[in-house]
Design an enzyme around this catalytic site. Structure first.
Site, PDB file in Angstrom:
ATOM      1  N   ARG A 172       0.866  -1.189   0.000  1.00 21.24           N
ATOM      2  CA  ARG A 172       0.000   0.000   0.000  1.00 21.24           C
ATOM      3  C   ARG A 172       0.892   1.225   0.000  1.00 21.24           C
ATOM      4  O   ARG A 172       1.776   1.374   0.832  1.00 21.24           O
ATOM      5  CB  ARG A 172      -0.979   0.002   1.171  1.00 21.24           C
TER       6      ARG A 172
ATOM      7  N   HIS B 169      -1.813   3.529   6.497  1.00 18.20           N
ATOM      8  CA  HIS B 169      -2.824   2.511   6.777  1.00 18.20           C
ATOM      9  C   HIS B 169      -4.225   3.083   6.588  1.00 18.20           C
ATOM     10  O   HIS B 169      -5.112   2.437   6.035  1.00 18.20           O
ATOM     11  CB  HIS B 169      -2.661   2.004   8.205  1.00 18.20           C
TER      12      HIS B 169
ATOM     13  N   TYR C 214       7.095   4.283  10.845  1.00 14.12           N
ATOM     14  CA  TYR C 214       7.530   2.879  10.803  1.00 14.12           C
ATOM     15  C   TYR C 214       8.040   2.387   9.461  1.00 14.12           C
ATOM     16  O   TYR C 214       8.544   1.277   9.392  1.00 14.12           O
ATOM     17  CB  TYR C 214       6.403   1.958  11.305  1.00 14.12           C
TER      18      TYR C 214
END
Ligand SMILES: Cc1ncc(C[n+]2csc(CCOP(=O)(O)OP(=O)(O)O)c2C)c(N)n1
Ligand SMILES: Cc1ncc(C[n+]2csc(CCOP(=O)(O)OP(=O)(O)O)c2C)c(N)n1
Ligand SMILES: [Mg+2]
Ligand SMILES: [Mg+2]
Lengths: 340, 370, 370, 340
Positions: free
Chosen positions: C274, C278, C287
């Site tokens: 992706r 998120h 991250y």
């Protein structure tokens, strides 16, 4: 609403009837519903050849085969979740959880999926399914074979909950549950599975979900109970009768929805209510009944609604009987209500 | 096969077996049992521990039928796997998460008979104060986590102890024991997967007796066996003849030491059979043919291993007779003491819910007891 | 590799790939795409569906940043896998259990933009009457089970529909879609295991984008990939390049037809990435390194497949321009209508809890509204 | 028991203090407890580099590393179960459930293992662990990001439950929870995570589990609430003050055990009680409070305890605000109590 009728132990339904235990009444009802409606299927652990560990699905595997009586792997999430999928597809599954204590691995399926599918889909999908589960103590099973998770279900919007106390009601409520368009949890008081027999109608005997039954009439105190504790409650009522105290005994039979009308009428009329349930007390179902009675008819009360319940401990082993509301504990509460 | 440089093969199609039905050695000829830490006393110890398990199973079964205890979970047929596991562990140092059928495992680990029986009877001899139904013991001294009925609910906690061990750095290992049916529960997966992701020092020990009550393995899962499920977690899965105590011991030991050395977790599947019903409440005639039971009985772990010992001159009828007499005496004594300890008081029901009794519970106790 | 007699290989180490980064065909030379039901219109259709998914993703992202919708779940990078799945199904006949990131799947299945957007905005255009947060649609006409937030909670119900299909005998199949993180949930295991044990006609489709929010696959599980987990359930596990729409389609089709023919369930893992966070609530800079995102963008499923089409003379800049204009117009129109449908009334809150409103709820409605 | 002190919004603790949001207060408390006690470890989804989706574990991964701040796989059963194992071993784990709605896949671990290990082992093992979870509505999250499962926990013997409403209490209760020898569920009202700031003491500030706080004094009516609904309850009290009606406002802070003594004293003294909670009504926690008040002090009541709660529906999306008890709904209940 009509005047409460006293439901006698013998069934009042017309047509054929046979004397059965609760377990037998359940198996017979499942059999009749399965033969009536090919969409009714059963799924659970050991429901097949074994006929269920309490024999509530006895002989159905032989009669309806492995596609309609499905021995699931050992997973309550699989059982409840698969039942939901089948219901959404158009079947009428009846899931069995071997002991109500083991509903928790499948609790997310119940709370997040089963209870909410109608709401979250805007009514596009629904979950006409039944989850049966033997519940309650008094069988020396310790806390993982004795619990009563009824409050968890009642607290979960979207679920209906019934908890019969007689073979005949077990049949009638199970039949209503199977035909209901919403998910119904059917809790079965396992310690009464084989201990009581009564005539159970063999026809399309239905007990309406949400309707309580009056088991005894009386004007001095109202005892409200359900499920396994009905036995002790009736004993207490008998003892009171001997002392000349008239106790009306209400068997709720359904906990969600519950028969507020009948209970509130009785509470208002008599003014003294004792609420008996073997489930733990804190935030238990009887807290709800007590709070509702106060909210609605406090003016008419002569004493506070008093709860006689299971204790706020895990269900013990050695004190299997002491944990349960005994006739004595009920009588002490009645005493307090009468002398308040 | 046995302790070559790479050790046992995971994911074999057939269970690893070292002793044949006639007691003959099937492993590599060159294996030196002494070097494997398997001197005569140890070899005999395996047998004694299995015999103890068999005899307590029979004895408690009789007591149950006489109405003297409310429930038993038969374990005859499972002894070799359990005794093999027990010997693979450092007792009281490693942690063990058993399930209800593990009586041989627990006694072999050193649980006193009076404790096991006391738990079953719920008397004052029960270190858990009468809180659970029979066959649910635990032990602080032995690092044995108290058995819980909900199948597979002990798997994630077992992994938790193994994660804690990584922090503590005391070279400990957790062994977690369960049946074939347990592997279908979501909690089983959640726990094993966490162990795999974290490389936790744990061994997942499955006693696959082919049934979860009445549900056979074909209905339980689509895989051919349990060991193969280890693929899903990136760990080795060993398939072992769980009615062969030497194979059970050596594979379990390898898995345990693998975990101890920090290499990672593994699954060990012990193929066993339970001769009795699922429990004293079961009626296994409804779902298994008698011939099947008879067939498995022919592979009996005690008979087979006794032949192995006899071939090596380590056992004979006299030894058998003496062993049985001694074990019987120990069992009788422990059970007797457990019964005589007497019932637990009613008010204990309200204790140990919390470290300190809340006023609410104190009031409830009063309500009952006055 | 493609459609040999045995079909695709399960459990490959590398993802199955048919189109290279430059749009070149990597599959067997002799494959006749026409015979694979892949005529020019279908081939172009894949592209149009992917482009639709990309453009709605970007458009809703903009609306979210402008405060016009409360939440989006970015799906750019996932389009090939989702479009491949959609085309593998019989629309409105098979059942689909999507998750929140499946906008391309749903639009390719035929969900009108106004419905998808209406659900997101919670207006009267939402067939679910404003009950859930954005990206949680469903459809009775398309047999699309309404998305639920709790990860993997839709797996057991999906299996339930597949079991029901076995009874109904209408040659239907269920496709159940989820991310890599979902495979760690107990409910995932419970559902997949049941399907394996019962041979249910279902395909488990995992879009593995390497992260569950911030948790990367290494922390998620010990296995090298998701496909390999199929071993645990006795079913094949296919590892596919999910940024290759042809590979995604053909493998999905094979898995779907396998289920339809009664051979059994399977797991298909689509390796994707992706590009966005998120969700609109995420901050993925915490991250993942930016370079990693850039690297994956170079394998972009649309770019790569456009080159494939161009090489075959099926696409050019003009076609691109026209397609974008048409899709943009469709999206703008659907979104506009969804917004204009207007808010749902407060009293709808109390409906659809049960088939009939219980008196208790009617009283509560009165309490709020009078 | 001493006279209830009015707890002001500003902390009364001595020592250093800093102005913090609730999320910051939680992160700072975790940090201090981890540096104080090497046995304190964190486990949950995205608690590592991400710092938790609400940043309640911000920067702890960098400071304490992957063995003490464990990014778990996506499984609440793994999180809660592993926390239990760590606690039994001797650690003091703090588990994070990303949203309280997602506790249900781990519910069996909580109910069957965590809550019962002390009891079932006869006190041989115990579970000194904390499960933190953002809870409650008002964030446009629909029913799976808004629920309040507090009643489920309160009903489960063996668990303690706290539900703070201020940054300072969040810190003080979390610290008490970490040091408690029993499992404590810490519910955090997510809509207040960042909306309120206040001075939070940086020392070993503890708030006793089981002790409520009086937020306003008043003698005409008692408002009892906790968690997210405290904001609306205080608004209602302010509106009442303007009308010259004195409302005592009690912030329960702990739900299991809850401060029966304080609530019963207030109920007996004032006679009119309104119970405010955003959790669903049926068998909710406020049913328990209502039932207990009736049982203990009905004689002193001038009106029944009235509940103002979330509705018995799944948590909606479009009506995110309307679901919650509003100041208006509270005022209507007060009106009813005053005119009863
Ligand atoms: C969560 C849960 N569901 C159901 C049960 C009822 N039950 C007790 S034992 C058992 C079968 C266990 O089979 P297996 O794991 O193979 O172990 P075995 O008894 O064969 O040794 C079942 C279904 C339970 N104890 N817990
Ligand atoms: C039971 C449950 N736990 C936690 C969450 C919070 N959550 C939402 S999405 C997500 C990650 C999902 O990752 P993955 O399955 O890989 O799908 P992706 O978002 O990467 O497509 C998490 C943890 C949730 N929705 N449900
Ligand atoms: Mg078994
Ligand atoms: Mg992912």
């Amino acid at each position: 609403m009509t005047a409460p009728e006293v439901t006698s132990e013998r069934s009042t339904a017309s047509g054929r009837a046979a004397v059965k235990t609760m377990a037998q009444a359940i198996a017979a009802t499942l059999d009749r519903e399965m033969s009536r409606d090919p969409n009714v299927v059963i799924i659970g652990e050991d429901v097949g050849k074994r006929g269920g560990v309490f024999l509530a699905t006895d002989k159905l595997f032989d009669k309806y085969g492995p596609d309609r009586v499905i021995d699931s792997p050992l997973s309550e999430a699989a059982i409840i979740g698969a039942a939901l999928g089948m219901a959404v597809y158009g079947l009428r599954p009846v899931a069995e959880i071997q002991f109500s204590d083991y509903v928790f691995p499948g609790f997310d399926q119940l709370v997040s999926q089963v209870a909410k599918i109608r709401y979250r889909s805007g009514g596009v999908f629904s979950a006409p399914l039944v989850v049966r589960m033997p519940a309650g103590g008094g069988v020396r099973g310790g806390h993982h074979h004795s619990q009563n998770p009824d409050a968890h279900f009642v607290h979960t919007a979207g679920l209906k909950v019934v908890y019969p106390s007689t073979p005949s009601d077990s049949a009638g409520l199970l039949r209503s549950a199977i035909r209901d368009d919403d998910p119904v949890i059917v809790m079965e008081p396992k310690r009464l599975y084989r201990s009581v027999k009564e005539e159970v109608p063999e026809d399309d005997h239905l007990v309406e979900i949400g309707r309580a039954a009056v088991r005894r009439e009386g004007e001095d105190v109202v005892l409200v109970s359900y499920g396994g504790s009905m036995a002790e409650t009736l004993k207490a009522a008998d003892a009171l009768a001997e002392q000349g105290v008239g106790a009306q005994v209400i068997d709720l039979r359904s906990l969600q929805p519950w028969d507020e009308e009948l209970v509130l009428q009785a509470a208002a009329r008599v003014g003294r209510v004792v609420l008996v349930s073997e489930s733990p007390r804190s935030a238990g179902f009887m807290s709800e009944v007590s709070a509702t009675i106060s909210e609605e008819v406090m003016d008419s009360l002569l004493a506070p609604p008093l709860r006689v319940t299971g204790f706020d401990t895990p269900y013990p082993y050695a004190q299997d009987r002491e944990y349960l509301p005994s006739p004595n504990r009920i009588l002490r509460a009645v005493e307090r209500a009468l002398t308040y | 096969m046995i302790r070559e440089s790479q050790g046992f093969q995971p994911f074999t199609d057939e269970p690893i077996r070292l002793v044949g039905d006639g007691g003959e050695w099937l492993g590599p000829a060159e294996v030196d049992l002494d070097r494997e830490n398997l001197g005569p006393e140890r070899l005999k110890g395996f047998y004694l521990d299995m015999l103890t398990g068999r005899l307590i199973d029979e004895r408690l079964g009789r007591l149950q039928r006489q109405g003297k205890t409310s429930f038993v979970a038969p374990s005859s047929g499972h002894e070799a796997a359990q005794v093999g596991m027990a010997h693979a562990l450092r007792k009281g140092h490693d942690w063990v998460f058993p399930y209800y059928r593990d009586v041989s495992l627990l006694l072999a680990l050193g649980m006193p008979v009076v404790e096991f029986a006391g738990q079953s009877f719920g008397t004052r001899a029960d270190t858990a104060r009468g809180r659970q139904m029979p066959y649910h013991p635990g032990s602080a001294e032995l690092n044995v986590f108290t058995v819980a009925s909900p199948i597979a609910s002990h798997i994630p906690p077992a992994v938790g102890t193994a994660l804690a061990m990584k922090l503590a750095g005391k070279s400990q290992v957790t062994l977690c024991s369960f049946g074939d049916g347990a592997t279908s529960e979501g909690d089983w997966h959640a726990g094993v997967n966490l162990a795999g992701a974290q490389g936790a020092p744990i061994v997942f020990a499955c006693q696959n007796n082919g049934y979860a009550i009445s549900v056979d393995l074909k209905k339980q899962t689509g895989s051919d066996n349990i060991a193969v499920k280890a693929h899903a977690y990136g760990m080795p899965g060993y398939l072992v003849d769980g009615m062969d105590v030497l194979a059970s011991y050596l594979v379990a030991r390898e898995a345990v030491e693998r975990a101890r050395e920090g290499v990672g977790p593994s699954i060990v599947e012990f193929v066993v059979y339970r001769y009795g019903g699922h429990s004293s409440a079961d009626d296994d005639g409804r779902y298994r043919p008698r011939q099947e039971v008879e067939l498995w009985r022919r592979r009996d772990p005690l008979d087979r291993y006794r032949r192995f010992l006899e071939r090596r001159g380590l056992w004979d009828d006299a030894a058998e007779e003496q062993a049985r007499a001694e074990i019987d005496a120990t069992l009788a004594d422990g059970i007797q003491r457990a019964l005589e300890a007497g019932p637990v008081p009613v008010e204990w029901m309200f204790e140990d819910v919390y470290a300190d009794m809340p006023s609410r519970l104190a009031k409830q106790r009063e309500e009952l007891i006055g």
